[in-house]
Every structure is written in structure tokens, then in C-alpha cells.
Design a protein around this motif. Structure first.
Motif, PDB file in Angstrom:
ATOM      1  N   VAL A 270      14.352   0.604  -2.782  1.00  0.00           N
ATOM      2  CA  VAL A 270      15.013   1.005  -1.532  1.00  0.00           C
ATOM      3  C   VAL A 270      16.074  -0.019  -1.149  1.00  0.00           C
ATOM      4  CG1 VAL A 270      14.692   1.359   0.949  1.00  0.00           C
ATOM      5  CG2 VAL A 270      13.051   2.329  -0.674  1.00  0.00           C
ATOM      6  N   ALA A 271      15.723  -1.305  -1.259  1.00  0.00           N
ATOM      7  CA  ALA A 271      16.674  -2.360  -0.934  1.00  0.00           C
ATOM      8  C   ALA A 271      17.878  -2.325  -1.873  1.00  0.00           C
ATOM      9  CB  ALA A 271      15.990  -3.720  -1.001  1.00  0.00           C
ATOM     10  N   GLY A 272      17.626  -2.092  -3.169  1.00  0.00           N
ATOM     11  CA  GLY A 272      18.711  -2.052  -4.139  1.00  0.00           C
ATOM     12  C   GLY A 272      19.636  -0.870  -3.930  1.00  0.00           C
ATOM     13  N   VAL A 273      19.048   0.305  -3.658  1.00  0.00           N
ATOM     14  CA  VAL A 273      19.864   1.493  -3.409  1.00  0.00           C
ATOM     15  C   VAL A 273      20.659   1.324  -2.117  1.00  0.00           C
ATOM     16  CG1 VAL A 273      19.793   3.954  -2.834  1.00  0.00           C
ATOM     17  CG2 VAL A 273      18.410   3.077  -4.723  1.00  0.00           C
ATOM     18  N   SER A 274      20.021   0.802  -1.071  1.00  0.00           N
ATOM     19  CA  SER A 274      20.712   0.602   0.206  1.00  0.00           C
ATOM     20  C   SER A 274      21.890  -0.346   0.046  1.00  0.00           C
ATOM     21  CB  SER A 274      19.735   0.064   1.255  1.00  0.00           C
ATOM     22  OG  SER A 274      18.683   0.989   1.494  1.00  0.00           O
ATOM     23  N   ALA A 275      21.704  -1.420  -0.730  1.00  0.00           N
ATOM     24  CA  ALA A 275      22.794  -2.362  -0.983  1.00  0.00           C
ATOM     25  C   ALA A 275      23.932  -1.688  -1.747  1.00  0.00           C
ATOM     26  CB  ALA A 275      22.275  -3.573  -1.753  1.00  0.00           C
ATOM     27  N   LEU A 276      23.571  -0.852  -2.715  1.00  0.00           N
ATOM     28  CA  LEU A 276      24.580  -0.108  -3.476  1.00  0.00           C
ATOM     29  C   LEU A 276      25.382   0.804  -2.552  1.00  0.00           C
ATOM     30  CD1 LEU A 276      25.932   1.272  -5.926  1.00  0.00           C
ATOM     31  CD2 LEU A 276      23.856   2.632  -6.182  1.00  0.00           C
ATOM     32  N   LEU A 277      24.694   1.538  -1.672  1.00  0.00           N
ATOM     33  CA  LEU A 277      25.384   2.447  -0.758  1.00  0.00           C
ATOM     34  C   LEU A 277      26.328   1.683   0.162  1.00  0.00           C
ATOM     35  CD1 LEU A 277      22.496   4.912   0.226  1.00  0.00           C
ATOM     36  CD2 LEU A 277      24.172   5.098  -1.628  1.00  0.00           C
ATOM     37  N   ASP A 278      25.904   0.508   0.608  1.00  0.00           N
ATOM     38  CA  ASP A 278      26.766  -0.318   1.467  1.00  0.00           C
ATOM     39  C   ASP A 278      28.019  -0.773   0.718  1.00  0.00           C
ATOM     40  OD1 ASP A 278      25.018  -0.072   3.582  1.00  0.00           O
ATOM     41  OD2 ASP A 278      24.054  -2.023   3.260  1.00  0.00           O
TER      42      ASP A 278
ATOM     43  N   LEU B 134      17.493   9.591  -8.676  1.00  0.00           N
ATOM     44  CA  LEU B 134      17.933   9.209 -10.020  1.00  0.00           C
ATOM     45  C   LEU B 134      18.576   7.827  -9.924  1.00  0.00           C
ATOM     46  CD1 LEU B 134      18.374   9.950 -13.011  1.00  0.00           C
ATOM     47  CD2 LEU B 134      20.534  11.022 -12.331  1.00  0.00           C
ATOM     48  N   VAL B 135      18.011   6.858 -10.622  1.00  0.00           N
ATOM     49  CA  VAL B 135      18.444   5.466 -10.513  1.00  0.00           C
ATOM     50  C   VAL B 135      18.981   4.984 -11.855  1.00  0.00           C
ATOM     51  CG1 VAL B 135      17.699   3.116  -9.967  1.00  0.00           C
ATOM     52  CG2 VAL B 135      16.723   5.058  -8.707  1.00  0.00           C
ATOM     53  N   TRP B 136      20.123   4.309 -11.813  1.00  0.00           N
ATOM     54  CA  TRP B 136      20.740   3.724 -13.004  1.00  0.00           C
ATOM     55  C   TRP B 136      20.779   2.215 -12.789  1.00  0.00           C
ATOM     56  CZ3 TRP B 136      24.518   6.718 -16.358  1.00  0.00           C
ATOM     57  CH2 TRP B 136      24.986   5.952 -17.434  1.00  0.00           C
ATOM     58  N   THR B 137      20.163   1.485 -13.689  1.00  0.00           N
ATOM     59  CA  THR B 137      20.119   0.027 -13.554  1.00  0.00           C
ATOM     60  C   THR B 137      20.828  -0.655 -14.718  1.00  0.00           C
ATOM     61  OG1 THR B 137      18.006  -0.166 -14.727  1.00  0.00           O
ATOM     62  CG2 THR B 137      17.915   0.139 -12.335  1.00  0.00           C
TER      63      THR B 137
ATOM     64  N   ILE C 131      20.685  -2.222  -9.548  1.00  0.00           N
ATOM     65  CA  ILE C 131      20.991  -0.803  -9.419  1.00  0.00           C
ATOM     66  C   ILE C 131      22.498  -0.628  -9.272  1.00  0.00           C
ATOM     67  CG2 ILE C 131      20.681   1.266  -8.012  1.00  0.00           C
ATOM     68  CD1 ILE C 131      17.890   0.231  -7.299  1.00  0.00           C
ATOM     69  N   ILE C 132      23.106   0.086 -10.227  1.00  0.00           N
ATOM     70  CA  ILE C 132      24.550   0.283 -10.208  1.00  0.00           C
ATOM     71  C   ILE C 132      24.934   1.752 -10.051  1.00  0.00           C
ATOM     72  CG2 ILE C 132      25.036  -1.799 -11.541  1.00  0.00           C
ATOM     73  CD1 ILE C 132      25.364   0.021 -14.007  1.00  0.00           C
ATOM     74  N   GLY C 133      23.949   2.648 -10.093  1.00  0.00           N
ATOM     75  CA  GLY C 133      24.211   4.066  -9.891  1.00  0.00           C
ATOM     76  C   GLY C 133      23.012   4.732  -9.256  1.00  0.00           C
ATOM     77  N   TYR C 134      23.285   5.706  -8.394  1.00  0.00           N
ATOM     78  CA  TYR C 134      22.184   6.383  -7.696  1.00  0.00           C
ATOM     79  C   TYR C 134      22.598   7.812  -7.373  1.00  0.00           C
ATOM     80  CZ  TYR C 134      19.097   7.823  -3.890  1.00  0.00           C
ATOM     81  OH  TYR C 134      18.205   8.530  -3.096  1.00  0.00           O
ATOM     82  N   ALA C 135      21.669   8.741  -7.596  1.00  0.00           N
ATOM     83  CA  ALA C 135      21.852  10.130  -7.173  1.00  0.00           C
ATOM     84  C   ALA C 135      20.570  10.603  -6.513  1.00  0.00           C
ATOM     85  CB  ALA C 135      22.200  11.031  -8.354  1.00  0.00           C
ATOM     86  N   GLN C 136      20.736  11.421  -5.503  1.00  0.00           N
ATOM     87  CA  GLN C 136      19.588  11.978  -4.785  1.00  0.00           C
ATOM     88  C   GLN C 136      19.682  13.498  -4.844  1.00  0.00           C
ATOM     89  OE1 GLN C 136      18.691  12.465  -0.146  1.00  0.00           O
ATOM     90  NE2 GLN C 136      18.608  10.329  -0.790  1.00  0.00           N
TER      91      GLN C 136
END
Length: 306
Positions: A17-25, A56-59, A64-69
Motif C-alpha cells: 500500500v505504501a509503495g503504490v501510494s508513493a507511486l501514485l504521488d 496488478l503490481v509491477w516491481t 513498485i514502478i507500475g500499478y493497475a487496479q
């Protein structure tokens, strides 16, 4: 057990969650627009009130450098996907792969949001032969020195603000009836109300409710406003968050009345401008907002297979 670089998950762990949130920011800062909707952000932490959401998480080296929901479809509403790619990882085909995986998982009718419809998103859509299937418009208007019409409440209408949880059942009833056609807004439950009441931006004085003076127990419509705080050099801005009118009360000018009540409130709070979101094919709402001085500012497009 070590995960692969690209994987689906039904629930994100706190570290994810922290990694995805940082990516979105990071993506929002680079693009000037949020890559995932408010509802999608809630779903990242598992508080979105949506059943069946998949992530969907890409690391790359555990970063985490890619994310899809993927939000599941229901009834006539197709599955909807949103995604983000880290600015430092772009140009490697990650966006296209995330879109392809999301559509494959969501089914042939699945749609993928491109918030802001940025050039990179348009390029991916062309490459994958996707077509715009839905538009969500952001409109804006100034509140200062902008000729805001006077608020005149008819004698047969009673206008007040939200009084607490005892109002929730009527707000949800009208919201569900007004947005029965809408795949996200129309599915609100008590859980969505509770989440928004608990949000830092919630202000009961900014939720306006209209009743007939002859029956002040049955809600005719409401306007829920919102204030986005100052971010960096961007000043605070108001939002026409939700305007909903009971279909049985249509044709009485309640949408414009409620919208005006909220605009006066936001102006009196010292805000210089206001935004709202409206579906591109909602002609009646667009006419109302255009009469009130709103103009197109930003477009989100949902893409789908041809």
C-alpha cells in the motif's frame, strides 16, 4: 516466497500500500493529474467499499514502478481499470503491458481510464487499437468577481445542511435513484458515507439538502461540496462533489438551486474557484453547469477494445 516482477493480488499488504501510494504521488506530480480516482485510492488500502477489486503490481528490485487496479463489472456496467507508471520507468512498455493485462483479466468489454487523456495514454490506446468509450469532464469557474447569481429559495422548498448520520438513509436513497445508471456513484452504501464523514475534508455545513416544505422527512435532492487544500503553488479550490436530485422531483430547478447554494458557500469560505466532474454525455447537467458559468478544463477518457 519471492513474488514475480508482475503479479495480481486481491489485497495489498501495508508495505505494498505504501509503495503504490508513493507511486501514485510521483505520477501525479509528474503529470499534473491524479492517475487513479478517489474511489480507486480508497481501494488501494482496502477501504473503498468495492468487492472483487484486483491489483496488478509491477516491481523492479522490490520497488513498485507500475500499478493497475481492476474494479469488477456488474450488471450492464463493464469492468473498469486505472493505472500508473513511475515517471523514472516510462518508455519501457510498462503502460501497454498493464493495459493489456487489465483488459485480458477484465473481459472483452473492460475499459481503462486515462485521467487527463495525456499524449502517452493516447499513444498506448492507438498502439493497442483502443477507442474512447466514455468521457468524464472536469469543468471550472471562478468564484470571485464572477457574477454568481443570487440564491433564491422557492417558498415550497426547505433548504438545510446535513445534521448527522440520521440523514444518511435519505442521502443514499436519493443518490442511488439519481445515479442508478452510474457504475461507480450509484453503488454507494453506508460504508461510503462513513468513509467520507471520516475524511479530513468533510464539513457538514457544506452538504446542502432540499426538502418540500410540506414534507421535510423525504429528501428531494442534495449538493455535497468539498474543499481541496492548497498543494504547493496550487491554491485551495472548491468542488461541486455530488449533486443528486430524486428522479421524482426532476423539472423543478432543484439541481441549479442546490448547485448555487454550494457555490455561495464555497465563495463565502474565501475560495477563488470551483471545479466539478460530469459525464460527457450528461447533456442536461452540462447545460445547467454552463448556465452557471462553468467551462471545460480537463478530460478523462475510458478506452475499450473496438
Amino acid at each position: 516466497m519471492e513474488r514475480p516482477a508482475l503479479y495480481w493480488s486481491t489485497r495489498l499488504e501495508p508495505q505494498q500500500v505504501a509503495g503504490v501510494s508513493a507511486l501514485l504521488d510521483r505520477a501525479a506530480a509528474a503529470d499534473g493529474t491524479n492517475p487513479v480516482s478517489e474511489q480507486g485510492v480508497h481501494a488501494v488500502s482496502g477501504s473503498g467499499g468495492l468487492d472483487g477489486v484486483r491489483h496488478l503490481v509491477w516491481t523492479d528490485d522490490e520497488r513498485i514502478i507500475g500499478y493497475a487496479q481492476l474494479q469488477p463489472g456488474h450488471g450492464d456496467h463493464p469492468a473498469m481499470a486505472e493505472l500508473a507508471v513511475a515517471p523514472e520507468a516510462r518508455g519501457r512498455g510498462i503502460g501497454g503491458r498493464l493495459v493489456t493485462e487489465a483488459i485480458s483479466e477484465g473481459g472483452p468489454d473492460a475499459r481503462v481510464w486515462a485521467h487527463g487523456n495525456l499524449p502517452a495514454a493516447q499513444a498506448v490506446a492507438r498502439r493497442l487499437e483502443l477507442t474512447g468509450a466514455r468521457e468524464l469532464l472536469q469543468l471550472r469557474r471562478p468564484l470571485v468577481d464572477a457574477g454568481l447569481p443570487e440564491l433564491v429559495v422557492p417558498e415550497d422548498v426547505s433548504l438545510r445542511v446535513y445534521r448527522g448520520v440520521q440523514d444518511d438513509s435519505e442521502v443514499l436513497r436519493v443518490n442511488g435513484a439519481a445515479f442508478a445508471w452510474h457504475p461507480e456513484q450509484g453503488s454507494w452504501t453506508e460504508r461510503e458515507m462513513a468513509e467520507r464523514r471520516a475524511a479530513a475534508w468533510f464539513d457538514p455545513a457544506g452538504l446542502f439538502m432540499a426538502f418540500a416544505t410540506s414534507d421535510e422527512d423525504r429528501l428531494l435532492g442534495f449538493h455535497w461540496t468539498k474543499v481541496h487544500p492548497k498543494q504547493g503553488e496550487d491554491p485551495a479550490i472548491g468542488e461541486v462533489y455530488v449533486v443528486a436530485v430524486d428522479p421524482d422531483a426532476q423539472g423543478r430547478g432543484l439541481g441549479q438551486l442546490l448547485t448555487l447554494a454550494g457555490l455561495h458557500y464555497l465563495r463565502d469560505r474565501g475560495l477563488a474557484s470551483v471545479l466539478l466532474y460530469v459525464e460527457g454525455d450528461n447533456i442536461s447537467a452540462l447545460r445547467t453547469y454552463q448556465r452557471l458559468g462553468f467551462e471545460k478544463y480537463h478530460v478523462d477518457v475510458a478506452y475499450a477494445r473496438v
